[in-house]
Write an enzyme that holds these catalytic residues in place. Sequence first.
Site, short mmCIF file in Angstrom:
data_model
loop_
_atom_site.label_atom_id
_atom_site.label_comp_id
_atom_site.label_asym_id
_atom_site.label_seq_id
_atom_site.Cartn_x
_atom_site.Cartn_y
_atom_site.Cartn_z
N GLU A 1 -3.60 7.71 -4.00
CA GLU A 1 -3.12 6.43 -3.14
C GLU A 1 -3.31 5.38 -4.25
O GLU A 1 -4.08 5.50 -5.69
CB GLU A 1 -4.49 5.70 -2.53
N TYR B 1 1.07 -1.01 -0.04
CA TYR B 1 -0.06 -0.18 0.05
C TYR B 1 1.12 0.93 0.11
O TYR B 1 1.97 0.98 0.33
CB TYR B 1 -0.89 -0.63 1.00
#
Length: 436
Positions: free
Chosen positions: A240, A152
Site C-alpha cells: 500500500e 493512492y
Amino acid sequence: QSTWGDLILLVGNKFWAMFRILKHSQPSLKLCSRRWLNIHECDSYQVLNQHGVFTPKSVVAYSAAEAKGLASQFGTDRFVVKAQVLAGGRGKGHFDNGFQGGVHIAETPEDVAEICSKMLGHKLITKQTGKAGRPVNKIMIAEPVSIEHEFYLALLLDRQSSSIAMVGSREGGMNIEETAATNPDAIKKLNINILEGPSEAQMKDLAQQLGFEGGLLDQAVDQFLKLYDTMLKTDATQIEINPLVTTSDNRVLCADAKLNFDDNAEFRQQSIFHRRDTTQENPLDVEAQRFDLNYVGLEGKIGCLVNGAGLAMATMDLLQLYQGEPANFLDVGGGATTENITAAFQIITSDPNVSAIFVNIFGGIMSCKTIANGLVGALGRVDINIPIVARLMGTEMEEGSRILSTYNGKTPVFSIPDLDNAAKCAVYFSKSAPNA
C-alpha cells in the site's frame, strides 16, 4: 483500534475465515495472531528500493547522537523525522512523555537530535495502538519532498477473482475507505492474471485514469510494473502506497509504504522476515507463535485450550450458549505435547480475568492417552490454582480419562466426557470464582 471484522487467522498451514468469532467479540481486540508479517516503513523503503521502486532518500537512527551525525551528512537543509512504530496515525499521535506527534520537520541536525531524544525510548499512542501505545526504538530521517500531487495505490490479493488487484485513486494522502464511501468513482481497479502478469498497456491505462501524463506517465508505468514485480518476488500479500506522489522536480515517489508478507513464505524470504520487530507485538502472541499455537485473547473468564479450529469455534459457541464468556481462542493444533500444553497454560493463566479453564480435545491421530499424559505433565510445570474442566473424546479416551482421574496434584481437574455437561461445568466455575 482493531475490530473483529478485520480478523483472519492462520490455523496450521491452511487459511480459515474466522468470522464466527464475531459472536464472541468485545469492543476491543487485545491480541491478534500474526497472519501476515508487517514491517516498519523504513524497512519497506529498503525492500522497495531493492526492486527499483523509488522512495524519498532516508536513513535510520537508534539514538539521538546517531541521528545528529546522520543528519549532518545527509545533504539536505531540512529533514523529516518519523517515529517507527507499526501503527497508523503517527502524525496526530502523542508520546507517553507528553511530546506531540510522531512525524516532525527539523531545520538542523541539532533539531533532529532533540526530536529524537523525545521519541526514542518512549511509547507513541495513536488511534490504532490503543492506550498502551507502541515503543519507539528507531527513527527514520527522510528528505523532504515538494509534493505537487498525492495519489493512492495498492496491490492486494483478490481471492474472489484469484488475481492481484491494483487499486488506485487520484485522491491520495487520506483514508481510502472514506474516499470509496464519498466518491466511489475516484477508485480505479485493475485485476491482473497472475499467470500472465501485467502488460505495459494495462499499466499505462491505469496511470492515465489516475491522471498521470507526459514524462510522469512513463515514470508511473515503470513504477507500477516494478511494484507488481516486488509483490511477486517477495511473496507480499499487500503493498500500500499512500501517498504516491509527484514532485516539483518531476519525480514519481512512494512517499509512504505499508508492506505485508505471507508467513507461509518465511522459509524463502528470510532476509525480509529477519526485519520482524517483536517489540511491536504483544508478548503473549509472540510466545504463542514460538510454540505454533494459534491464539487470540478475548475479554471473558473461561480460558479455552482446544485442538482444531472447528472444534475451538464450536467450544466458544457452546460456552456462549450457556451464558459463559470465552477468554481466548487457543488452538494447539495436532501437536498437543507437554511442551505445547505447558506454553498454552502459561499464556492462558497470564490473563488475570481467567477463573476457569476448559480443555476440549479430540483424539484423532494423537490419542487421548498421549494428550492426557501431556496435560498431567504440563500441570507439573505450571502453577495453576483455578479449576480445569477436561473433555477428551476419541482414540483411547477411556485411558485418557483414567489418567486424568488419577492425577493428584493441587490443581482441581474435572474429567467430564459429555461436551454439554463439561461446558456447563466450566461456566459454573467461571462464575463461582471469588473474583468472578
